[in-house]
Design a protein around this motif. Structure first.
Motif, PDB file in Angstrom:
ATOM      1  N   GLY A 191       3.912   6.598   5.107  1.00  0.00           N
ATOM      2  CA  GLY A 191       4.289   5.490   5.990  1.00  0.00           C
ATOM      3  C   GLY A 191       4.936   6.003   7.271  1.00  0.00           C
ATOM      4  O   GLY A 191       4.783   7.168   7.641  1.00  0.00           O
ATOM      5  N   GLY A 192       5.679   5.131   7.911  1.00  0.00           N
ATOM      6  CA  GLY A 192       6.228   5.440   9.234  1.00  0.00           C
ATOM      7  C   GLY A 192       7.261   6.554   9.246  1.00  0.00           C
ATOM      8  O   GLY A 192       7.388   7.290  10.220  1.00  0.00           O
ATOM      9  N   ASP A 195      -3.309   6.312  12.769  1.00  0.00           N
ATOM     10  CA  ASP A 195      -4.075   5.055  12.985  1.00  0.00           C
ATOM     11  C   ASP A 195      -4.041   4.608  14.448  1.00  0.00           C
ATOM     12  O   ASP A 195      -5.072   4.243  15.015  1.00  0.00           O
ATOM     13  CB  ASP A 195      -3.683   3.940  12.003  1.00  0.00           C
ATOM     14  CG  ASP A 195      -2.248   3.461  12.046  1.00  0.00           C
ATOM     15  OD1 ASP A 195      -1.431   4.057  12.771  1.00  0.00           O
ATOM     16  OD2 ASP A 195      -1.944   2.460  11.342  1.00  0.00           O
ATOM     17  N   TYR A 196      -2.871   4.680  15.080  1.00  0.00           N
ATOM     18  CA  TYR A 196      -2.811   4.252  16.482  1.00  0.00           C
ATOM     19  C   TYR A 196      -3.311   5.340  17.448  1.00  0.00           C
ATOM     20  O   TYR A 196      -3.248   5.167  18.654  1.00  0.00           O
ATOM     21  CB  TYR A 196      -1.394   3.779  16.856  1.00  0.00           C
ATOM     22  CG  TYR A 196      -0.301   4.784  16.550  1.00  0.00           C
ATOM     23  CD1 TYR A 196      -0.019   5.825  17.420  1.00  0.00           C
ATOM     24  CD2 TYR A 196       0.430   4.692  15.370  1.00  0.00           C
ATOM     25  CE1 TYR A 196       0.974   6.746  17.132  1.00  0.00           C
ATOM     26  CE2 TYR A 196       1.432   5.604  15.076  1.00  0.00           C
ATOM     27  CZ  TYR A 196       1.699   6.628  15.964  1.00  0.00           C
ATOM     28  OH  TYR A 196       2.676   7.540  15.682  1.00  0.00           O
ATOM     29  N   ARG A 236       0.830  -1.214   0.000  1.00  0.00           N
ATOM     30  CA  ARG A 236       0.000   0.000   0.000  1.00  0.00           C
ATOM     31  C   ARG A 236       0.859   1.256   0.000  1.00  0.00           C
ATOM     32  O   ARG A 236       2.030   1.230   0.374  1.00  0.00           O
ATOM     33  CB  ARG A 236      -0.909   0.038   1.231  1.00  0.00           C
ATOM     34  CG  ARG A 236      -0.196   0.147   2.587  1.00  0.00           C
ATOM     35  CD  ARG A 236      -0.121   1.562   3.133  1.00  0.00           C
ATOM     36  NE  ARG A 236       0.687   1.661   4.339  1.00  0.00           N
ATOM     37  CZ  ARG A 236       1.968   1.921   4.360  1.00  0.00           C
ATOM     38  NH1 ARG A 236       2.629   2.079   3.234  1.00  0.00           N
ATOM     39  NH2 ARG A 236       2.641   2.019   5.500  1.00  0.00           N
ATOM     40  N   GLU A 284      -1.249  10.241   8.363  1.00  0.00           N
ATOM     41  CA  GLU A 284      -0.034   9.534   8.795  1.00  0.00           C
ATOM     42  C   GLU A 284       0.145   9.643  10.302  1.00  0.00           C
ATOM     43  O   GLU A 284      -0.011  10.729  10.879  1.00  0.00           O
ATOM     44  CB  GLU A 284       1.163  10.160   8.074  1.00  0.00           C
ATOM     45  CG  GLU A 284       2.224   9.169   7.721  1.00  0.00           C
ATOM     46  CD  GLU A 284       1.726   8.155   6.692  1.00  0.00           C
ATOM     47  OE1 GLU A 284       1.294   7.061   7.107  1.00  0.00           O
ATOM     48  OE2 GLU A 284       1.767   8.459   5.490  1.00  0.00           O
ATOM     49  N   HIS A 285       0.466   8.519  10.896  1.00  0.00           N
ATOM     50  CA  HIS A 285       0.611   8.421  12.356  1.00  0.00           C
ATOM     51  C   HIS A 285      -0.697   8.788  13.063  1.00  0.00           C
ATOM     52  O   HIS A 285      -0.697   9.312  14.173  1.00  0.00           O
ATOM     53  CB  HIS A 285       1.795   9.253  12.858  1.00  0.00           C
ATOM     54  CG  HIS A 285       3.116   8.631  12.489  1.00  0.00           C
ATOM     55  ND1 HIS A 285       3.681   7.614  13.213  1.00  0.00           N
ATOM     56  CD2 HIS A 285       3.938   8.855  11.432  1.00  0.00           C
ATOM     57  CE1 HIS A 285       4.832   7.241  12.631  1.00  0.00           C
ATOM     58  NE2 HIS A 285       4.994   7.978  11.552  1.00  0.00           N
ATOM     59  N   LEU A 304      10.850  -0.320  11.198  1.00  0.00           N
ATOM     60  CA  LEU A 304       9.749   0.134  12.041  1.00  0.00           C
ATOM     61  C   LEU A 304       9.947  -0.305  13.486  1.00  0.00           C
ATOM     62  O   LEU A 304       9.473   0.326  14.411  1.00  0.00           O
ATOM     63  CB  LEU A 304       8.455  -0.472  11.498  1.00  0.00           C
ATOM     64  CG  LEU A 304       7.190   0.263  11.822  1.00  0.00           C
ATOM     65  CD1 LEU A 304       7.252   1.679  11.321  1.00  0.00           C
ATOM     66  CD2 LEU A 304       6.016  -0.454  11.207  1.00  0.00           C
ATOM     67  N   ARG A 333      13.945   1.509   6.090  1.00  0.00           N
ATOM     68  CA  ARG A 333      13.496   1.961   7.396  1.00  0.00           C
ATOM     69  C   ARG A 333      13.101   0.763   8.240  1.00  0.00           C
ATOM     70  O   ARG A 333      12.514  -0.188   7.761  1.00  0.00           O
ATOM     71  CB  ARG A 333      12.315   2.893   7.251  1.00  0.00           C
ATOM     72  CG  ARG A 333      11.191   2.249   6.468  1.00  0.00           C
ATOM     73  CD  ARG A 333      10.025   3.130   6.383  1.00  0.00           C
ATOM     74  NE  ARG A 333       9.077   2.811   7.425  1.00  0.00           N
ATOM     75  CZ  ARG A 333       8.382   1.694   7.491  1.00  0.00           C
ATOM     76  NH1 ARG A 333       8.548   0.751   6.608  1.00  0.00           N
ATOM     77  NH2 ARG A 333       7.505   1.496   8.450  1.00  0.00           N
ATOM     78  N   VAL A 342      -3.448  -0.222  12.494  1.00  0.00           N
ATOM     79  CA  VAL A 342      -4.240  -1.150  11.668  1.00  0.00           C
ATOM     80  C   VAL A 342      -4.240  -0.830  10.173  1.00  0.00           C
ATOM     81  O   VAL A 342      -4.767  -1.603   9.383  1.00  0.00           O
ATOM     82  CB  VAL A 342      -5.729  -1.193  12.102  1.00  0.00           C
ATOM     83  CG1 VAL A 342      -5.887  -1.782  13.471  1.00  0.00           C
ATOM     84  CG2 VAL A 342      -6.373   0.179  12.024  1.00  0.00           C
ATOM     85  N   TYR A 359       9.354   4.910  16.478  1.00  0.00           N
ATOM     86  CA  TYR A 359       7.916   4.686  16.288  1.00  0.00           C
ATOM     87  C   TYR A 359       7.238   4.518  17.644  1.00  0.00           C
ATOM     88  O   TYR A 359       6.220   5.152  17.936  1.00  0.00           O
ATOM     89  CB  TYR A 359       7.709   3.451  15.396  1.00  0.00           C
ATOM     90  CG  TYR A 359       6.280   3.200  14.968  1.00  0.00           C
ATOM     91  CD1 TYR A 359       5.758   3.794  13.830  1.00  0.00           C
ATOM     92  CD2 TYR A 359       5.454   2.357  15.707  1.00  0.00           C
ATOM     93  CE1 TYR A 359       4.451   3.555  13.422  1.00  0.00           C
ATOM     94  CE2 TYR A 359       4.144   2.109  15.305  1.00  0.00           C
ATOM     95  CZ  TYR A 359       3.653   2.706  14.166  1.00  0.00           C
ATOM     96  OH  TYR A 359       2.360   2.458  13.784  1.00  0.00           O
ATOM     97  N   ASP A 396      -2.147  -0.755   7.511  1.00  0.00           N
ATOM     98  CA  ASP A 396      -1.532  -1.494   6.407  1.00  0.00           C
ATOM     99  C   ASP A 396      -2.310  -2.773   6.088  1.00  0.00           C
ATOM    100  O   ASP A 396      -2.588  -3.082   4.931  1.00  0.00           O
ATOM    101  CB  ASP A 396      -0.082  -1.845   6.745  1.00  0.00           C
ATOM    102  CG  ASP A 396       0.713  -0.630   7.198  1.00  0.00           C
ATOM    103  OD1 ASP A 396       0.266   0.499   6.929  1.00  0.00           O
ATOM    104  OD2 ASP A 396       1.763  -0.817   7.834  1.00  0.00           O
TER     105      ASP A 396
HETATM  106  C1  GLA Z   1       3.541   2.297   9.651  1.00  0.00           C
HETATM  107  C2  GLA Z   1       2.562   1.465  10.471  1.00  0.00           C
HETATM  108  C3  GLA Z   1       1.138   1.972  10.300  1.00  0.00           C
HETATM  109  C4  GLA Z   1       1.065   3.474  10.538  1.00  0.00           C
HETATM  110  C5  GLA Z   1       2.153   4.207   9.745  1.00  0.00           C
HETATM  111  C6  GLA Z   1       2.197   5.679  10.055  1.00  0.00           C
HETATM  112  O1  GLA Z   1       3.312   2.120   8.297  1.00  0.00           O
HETATM  113  O2  GLA Z   1       2.628   0.120  10.067  1.00  0.00           O
HETATM  114  O3  GLA Z   1       0.280   1.279  11.152  1.00  0.00           O
HETATM  115  O4  GLA Z   1       1.152   3.766  11.900  1.00  0.00           O
HETATM  116  O5  GLA Z   1       3.427   3.660  10.010  1.00  0.00           O
HETATM  117  O6  GLA Z   1       1.048   6.290   9.586  1.00  0.00           O
END
Ligand code: GLA
Length: 390
Positions: A339-340, A41-42, A32, A38-39, A220, A218, A173, A225, A175
């Motif tokens: 992404g992260g 979801d959690y 994806r 970004e950042h 994770l 990168r 969640v 993170y 991805d």
């Molecule tokens: C990574 C994590 C995702 C999300 C992104 C940042 O891709 O796997 O769950 O937290 O970072 O948006």
């Protein structure tokens, strides 16, 4: 009809060479790229990713016992584990297929032993969710060989649990959800609290999504993170005495945050400002996509990048370089890291006619600024995971 897995011939041939017989089915799951959100979801917020035309394929066949035999074609590795496994074992790559089997079983699904091979082309370490693609493809393969029908949500959640609880990476969640549930030509607007989602048509004729891989890998699992997650949780705790209904930053409006700015440390305030504004941007971006407003979408992507760079502090010199170079090209309406962070990829929204100049300018300027070569590719929004029986 489900799409033909992209690596069908390759995984079938590898299956036959490994186990001598035809697989019953081949499952596929895409990587994806996140357009915005970004950042978040959690933090129980919203995300707006698309599935990309790079995928992991798993060829599988039921066995008569409870052994899981897995061959990772691209890694040149092979291993097996029993379905009753209780602790992660073996190399890291094996923990993804293992973890998904364990989580599905913990959720009460009776799986069958299988022989499986997998292969794919989702770039690894590029921030394009190759691990989520492996998890989701295996979840489909396990369910299908056992004759169990699972919803996309169930597949995504078991895959996410595998990543968190078995592999030990504390992702949100996004991805797994987009890999499981994406729709062709659409972005997925996911509410990461309720897990409700909407497929948003990408109503932007003549525009394309371009992914720019910095080629800086990168990790994770790296501590940054987790630190960002902790900063956000600390910000919530500091706000709760004043705003008792706040369970996550998702519940805080940008205005409320400013009202209570003095209750947070400088770092907490920066992190929280990013999250609450990014949530607002993501919802607005979904409306812009739907309305065909590429200009607004581009502005939102641009603000998102600045915020990730300056407030959330998860960008990197390479990501900033590729985003700045892309933004200087006529016809590129927006660009941001995706992404992260800390390496991985950036994403741009560009007019079709700007793709060739964009590729040329990045090929010229990115090596000058970073000493590295970036990979640039156009991505259609692809369908989420599925499988076919052979
Ligand atoms: C990574 C994590 C995702 C999300 C992104 C940042 O891709 O796997 O769950 O937290 O970072 O948006």
């Amino acid at each position: 009809m489900n799409p033909t897995p992209k690596h069908l011939d390759r995984v079938v041939a590898a299956f036959e060479a490994t186990y001598g017989g035809r697989p019953e089915l081949v499952a596929r799951a895409p990587g994806r790229v996140n357009l915005i959100g970004e950042h978040t979801d959690y933090n129980d917020g919203w995300v707006l990713p698309i599935a990309i035309p790079y995928e992991v394929n798993v060829a599988a066949k039921t066995r008569q016992d409870d052994q899981m035999r897995v061959r990772a074609v691209d890694l040149g590795k092979q291993a097996s584990f029993g379905l009753d496994i209780e602790e992660p074992s073996g190399d890291t790559w094996l923990r993804y297929p293992q973890g998904v089997a364990v989580m599905l079983r913990r959720e009460g699904h009776a799986l069958q032993g299988i022989d499986a091979v997998y292969a794919g082309d989702v770039p690894r370490g590029s921030g394009l969710s190759s691990s989520a693609a492996v998890e989701v493809a295996f979840a489909h393969a396990y369910a299908a060989t056992a004759g169990i029908s699972l919803s996309g949500r169930q597949i995504a959640l078991a895959s996410k649990r595998a990543e968190n609880e078995w592999v030990g990476v504390p992702t949100g969640v996004m991805d797994q959800f987009v890999s499981a549930l994406a729709r062709e030509g659409h972005a997925l607007l996911l509410d990461c609290r309720t897990l409700e989602y909407e497929h948003i048509p990408i109503n932007l004729p003549d525009m394309v999504v371009v992914v720019m891989d910095t080629t800086v890998s990168r990790a994770l699992a790296g501590s940054e993170y987790g630190k960002r997650r902790a900063d956000c949780e600390a910000a919530v705790q500091a706000l709760q005495p004043h705003l008792p209904d706040v369970k996550a930053l998702r519940d805080v409006s940008p205005e409320q945050l400013e009202e209570h700015a003095d209750d947070l440390t400088d770092v907490q305030l920066k992190r929280a400002r990013h999250v609450v504004r990014e949530n607002a941007r993501t919802l607005e971006a979904a409306a812009a996509l739907r309305a065909g407003d590429a200009g607004r979408m581009g502005e939102l992507m641009h603000s998102s990048h600045e915020s990730l760079r300056d407030l959330y502090e998860v960008s990197s010199p390479d990501l900033n370089a590729v985003v700045e170079i892309a933004s200087s090209v006529d016809g590129v309406v927006g660009a941001r890291m995706t992404g992260g962070g800390f390496g991985g990829s950036a994403v741009a929204l560009a007019q079709q006619s700007a793709v060739e100049p964009l590729q040329r300018v990045i090929a010229e300027q990115y090596p000058q600024r970073t000493g590295r070569h970036a990979k640039v590719f156009v991505c259609e929004a692809d369908p989420g995971a599925s499988f076919i029986r052979l």
